[in-house]
Design an enzyme around this catalytic site. Structure first.
Site, PDB file in Angstrom:
ATOM      1  N   HIS A  33       0.682  -0.976   0.079  1.00 21.72           N
ATOM      2  CA  HIS A  33       0.044   0.207  -0.025  1.00 21.72           C
ATOM      3  C   HIS A  33       0.998   1.183   0.047  1.00 21.72           C
ATOM      4  O   HIS A  33       0.680   2.169   0.697  1.00 21.72           O
ATOM      5  CB  HIS A  33      -0.887  -0.146   1.147  1.00 21.72           C
ATOM      6  CG  HIS A  33      -1.726  -1.184   1.447  1.00 21.72           C
ATOM      7  ND1 HIS A  33      -2.400  -1.433   2.574  1.00 21.72           N
ATOM      8  CD2 HIS A  33      -1.985  -2.258   0.504  1.00 21.72           C
ATOM      9  CE1 HIS A  33      -3.101  -2.780   2.605  1.00 21.72           C
ATOM     10  NE2 HIS A  33      -2.676  -3.232   1.241  1.00 21.72           N
ATOM     11  N   HIS A  87      -7.696 -10.033  13.004  1.00 23.36           N
ATOM     12  CA  HIS A  87      -7.941  -8.762  12.105  1.00 23.36           C
ATOM     13  C   HIS A  87      -8.558  -9.144  10.687  1.00 23.36           C
ATOM     14  O   HIS A  87      -7.863 -10.127  10.393  1.00 23.36           O
ATOM     15  CB  HIS A  87      -6.473  -8.134  12.200  1.00 23.36           C
ATOM     16  CG  HIS A  87      -6.398  -6.898  11.297  1.00 23.36           C
ATOM     17  ND1 HIS A  87      -7.195  -5.967  10.985  1.00 23.36           N
ATOM     18  CD2 HIS A  87      -5.479  -6.674  10.447  1.00 23.36           C
ATOM     19  CE1 HIS A  87      -6.747  -5.150  10.033  1.00 23.36           C
ATOM     20  NE2 HIS A  87      -5.559  -5.406   9.847  1.00 23.36           N
ATOM     21  N   GLU A  89      -8.151  -7.821   7.683  1.00 25.60           N
ATOM     22  CA  GLU A  89      -7.536  -7.378   6.596  1.00 25.60           C
ATOM     23  C   GLU A  89      -6.923  -8.521   5.943  1.00 25.60           C
ATOM     24  O   GLU A  89      -6.164  -9.484   6.362  1.00 25.60           O
ATOM     25  CB  GLU A  89      -6.107  -6.468   6.727  1.00 25.60           C
ATOM     26  CG  GLU A  89      -5.797  -5.649   5.439  1.00 25.60           C
ATOM     27  CD  GLU A  89      -4.966  -4.563   5.949  1.00 25.60           C
ATOM     28  OE1 GLU A  89      -4.481  -3.973   6.738  1.00 25.60           O
ATOM     29  OE2 GLU A  89      -4.572  -3.784   4.710  1.00 25.60           O
ATOM     30  N   ASP A  91      -4.310  -9.597   4.393  1.00 25.59           N
ATOM     31  CA  ASP A  91      -2.984 -10.488   4.421  1.00 25.59           C
ATOM     32  C   ASP A  91      -3.170 -11.339   5.516  1.00 25.59           C
ATOM     33  O   ASP A  91      -1.970 -12.294   5.735  1.00 25.59           O
ATOM     34  CB  ASP A  91      -1.566  -9.394   4.554  1.00 25.59           C
ATOM     35  CG  ASP A  91      -2.072  -8.321   5.766  1.00 25.59           C
ATOM     36  OD1 ASP A  91      -3.332  -7.924   5.917  1.00 25.59           O
ATOM     37  OD2 ASP A  91      -0.972  -7.773   6.425  1.00 25.59           O
ATOM     38  N   HIS A 153      -4.409  -1.678  13.747  1.00 23.98           N
ATOM     39  CA  HIS A 153      -4.678  -0.206  13.130  1.00 23.98           C
ATOM     40  C   HIS A 153      -6.065  -0.338  12.380  1.00 23.98           C
ATOM     41  O   HIS A 153      -6.246   0.685  11.562  1.00 23.98           O
ATOM     42  CB  HIS A 153      -3.533   0.079  12.001  1.00 23.98           C
ATOM     43  CG  HIS A 153      -3.690  -0.972  10.971  1.00 23.98           C
ATOM     44  ND1 HIS A 153      -3.467  -0.641   9.664  1.00 23.98           N
ATOM     45  CD2 HIS A 153      -3.869  -2.009  10.686  1.00 23.98           C
ATOM     46  CE1 HIS A 153      -3.626  -1.547   8.733  1.00 23.98           C
ATOM     47  NE2 HIS A 153      -3.776  -2.657   9.575  1.00 23.98           N
ATOM     48  N   ASP A 172      -1.166  -7.058  13.955  1.00 25.43           N
ATOM     49  CA  ASP A 172      -0.389  -6.066  13.139  1.00 25.43           C
ATOM     50  C   ASP A 172       0.556  -5.218  14.039  1.00 25.43           C
ATOM     51  O   ASP A 172       1.859  -5.049  13.951  1.00 25.43           O
ATOM     52  CB  ASP A 172      -1.035  -5.160  12.551  1.00 25.43           C
ATOM     53  CG  ASP A 172      -1.527  -5.672  11.006  1.00 25.43           C
ATOM     54  OD1 ASP A 172      -0.600  -6.305  10.290  1.00 25.43           O
ATOM     55  OD2 ASP A 172      -2.598  -5.234  10.589  1.00 25.43           O
ATOM     56  N   TYR A 200       8.021   0.284  10.562  1.00 25.78           N
ATOM     57  CA  TYR A 200       6.497  -0.118  10.791  1.00 25.78           C
ATOM     58  C   TYR A 200       5.491   0.669  11.330  1.00 25.78           C
ATOM     59  O   TYR A 200       4.447   1.356  11.044  1.00 25.78           O
ATOM     60  CB  TYR A 200       6.633  -1.544  11.240  1.00 25.78           C
ATOM     61  CG  TYR A 200       5.340  -2.324  11.059  1.00 25.78           C
ATOM     62  CD1 TYR A 200       5.022  -3.317   9.971  1.00 25.78           C
ATOM     63  CD2 TYR A 200       4.188  -2.243  12.043  1.00 25.78           C
ATOM     64  CE1 TYR A 200       3.901  -3.818  10.018  1.00 25.78           C
ATOM     65  CE2 TYR A 200       3.142  -2.844  12.103  1.00 25.78           C
ATOM     66  CZ  TYR A 200       2.981  -3.931  10.895  1.00 25.78           C
ATOM     67  OH  TYR A 200       1.668  -4.634  10.756  1.00 25.78           O
ATOM     68  N   HIS A 233       3.664 -10.227  11.556  1.00 30.17           N
ATOM     69  CA  HIS A 233       4.584  -9.651  10.510  1.00 30.17           C
ATOM     70  C   HIS A 233       6.067  -9.640  11.231  1.00 30.17           C
ATOM     71  O   HIS A 233       6.137  -9.079  12.025  1.00 30.17           O
ATOM     72  CB  HIS A 233       4.448  -8.127   9.879  1.00 30.17           C
ATOM     73  CG  HIS A 233       3.229  -8.254   8.978  1.00 30.17           C
ATOM     74  ND1 HIS A 233       2.913  -8.824   7.936  1.00 30.17           N
ATOM     75  CD2 HIS A 233       2.115  -7.373   9.588  1.00 30.17           C
ATOM     76  CE1 HIS A 233       1.545  -8.431   7.577  1.00 30.17           C
ATOM     77  NE2 HIS A 233       1.293  -7.588   8.348  1.00 30.17           N
TER      78      HIS A 233
HETATM   79 FE1  FEO Z   1      -3.754  -4.834   8.799  1.00 33.75          FE
HETATM   80 FE2  FEO Z   1      -1.109  -7.076   8.483  1.00 33.75          FE
HETATM   81  O1  FEO Z   1      -2.870  -6.218   8.218  1.00 33.75           O
END
Ligand code: FEO
Length: 413
Positions: A33, A87, A89, A91, A153, A172, A200, A233
């Site tokens: 992104h 979460h 999202e 990923d 987030h 995250d 990050y 991550h």
């Molecule tokens: Fe908010 Fe790693 O996705």
């Protein structure tokens, strides 16, 4: 166990006696992104073994087979009884519908906002159990606690704590985009992990800093016997997991730093020469100075430098009555990240109309930064006098930052 995939390249990595890392490594990722992920990333999923095995999060869709093979190196995936989605999202959920179909768990759990977010992503009739903030779930000898981490987030973000082994799965939060063969922070060069954790934070969590501070303030009341922080991550914080909590506390407070960042683009080197002179003026006040020419510097690296800075100076020539496009890019990006506590200024060369400096100053005002009123504009090519005006601008920014640093040292904000 025993199929061709589980005997292949992908193995689970033990994190504790009962927790295995079963995620995926994306060595080639370079854009997330608009964030330059120079060292790739990982999508972490974790398997808790026991009477009723639990899968914490899943991975980006193209990595599903990698994750399933890692799970299969420990147990039959159909033995998993519960999937926790911290979460929504993609990923972390891109493979979730297929994983549910394959595993057929007894339950899938998410936060209240997570249940809605999953529905809005997948438009499915899958039943997802809501877990409330602070709720405890007992699953055949596995005790999990859930904590809402709203806006860390996304609105749905949630942490899951595995009580018997003290592992906090934070999705995250506390992560970094870093592909590595190692699974623990303490196995990797500390300069690399600190830099990537800061990058990050700067690029993902900075706008939510007030909520980060609020959440960190809640942690002691949870009374966790915290042994590890396992984000989704990058590597796991195993030794002294409190170190990343302390770094987040510092970054969220956004104190003035002894660093000045000069961000600019140039057409015929006039604004570049001005940037060098501004940098000289800043350095003369004792600051660490970083010049960031946007022809070769990425916006996400600018954000990283700004995180621990105390001054931001922007430079652009005027082209067609506007700033050069790379300045528009970086200021749009920084405006969204909402950095605070920066002394700021603008400068640039021009030919005839010269709007760029005023436009940069307007952005600094919109960002609510403490801008020095008069930027420096130079027609065409700077002479010695103009370059001295640029040095003076740098000195003035440095002097003001020095005042702010002194006030902070004396207990001010
Ligand atoms: Fe908010 Fe790693 O996705």
């Amino acid at each position: 166990m025993g199929d061709s995939m589980s005997e292949g390249a992908y193995r689970a990595v033990p994190i504790t006696n009962r927790v295995f890392w079963v995620g995926a490594i994306d060595w080639g990722l370079r854009d997330f992104h608009g964030y330059l992920t120079s060292r790739g990333s990982t999508y972490n999923a974790y398997l808790i073994t026991g009477e009723e095995p639990v899968l914490i999060d899943t991975v980006k869709a193209p990595f599903r087979e990698e994750m399933m093979a890692r799970i299969a190196s420990v147990l039959d995936p159909s033995d998993i009884r519960c999937i926790v989605s911290n979460h929504a999202e993609m990923d972390h959920t891109g493979s979730l519908p297929e994983v549910i179909a394959e595993v057929r768990p007894d339950r899938v759990v998410a936060s209240k906002a997570g249940v809605k977010a999953l529905r809005d992503h997948f438009h499915w009739d899958q039943e997802v159990q809501t877990v409330a903030d602070g709720e405890r779930l007992e699953l055949g000898g596995t005790s999990l606690r859930f904590f809402e981490a709203r806006m860390l987030h996304w609105p749905d973000s949630m942490f899951t704590f595995f009580e018997s082994e003290g592992v906090l799965f934070t999705n995250d939060a506390f992560g970094m985009h870093l592909a590595s063969a190692e699974r623990f922070v303490d196995e990797i060069d500390p300069c690399t992990t600190r830099y990537e954790a800061a990058k990050y934070y700067a690029n993902i969590l900075l706008p939510f800093s007030p909520l980060v501070r609020k959440l960190l303030g809640r942690v002691p009341a949870w009374k966790l016997d915290l042994q590890m922080i396992a984000p989704d991550h990058g590597p796991v914080w195993r030794r002294d997991p409190g170190q990343i909590l302390e770094l987040y506390d510092k970054w969220a407070a956004q104190p003035y730093g002894r660093k000045a960042v000069v961000v600019y683009d140039t057409m015929w080197e006039s604004t570049a020469r001005m940037a060098t002179a501004v940098g000289e003026g800043l350095a003369a006040t004792g600051l660490h100075v970083v010049l960031m020419p946007l022809r070769s510097v990425h916006r996400s690296d600018v954000a990283t430098e700004v995180l621990e800075a105390g001054a931001l100076v922007l430079g652009s020539p005027t082209m067609n009555g506007e700033v050069l496009p790379p300045l528009a890019d970086v200021t749009t990006y920084l405006r969204g990240l909402k950095p605070q506590r920066l002394v700021a200024a603008a400068f640039g060369s021009y030919g005839w109309s010269g709007e760029a400096v005023a436009k940069l100053a307007a952005v600094l005002e919109e960002m609510k930064l403490e801008a020095v009123a008069n930027g420096v504009r130079v027609r065409y090519v700077p002479d010695a006098e103009a370059l001295q005006a640029c040095r003076d601008l740098g000195t003035e920014v440095g002097r003001r930052l020095g005042d702010r640093l002194a006030a902070s040292a004396n207990g001010g904000n």
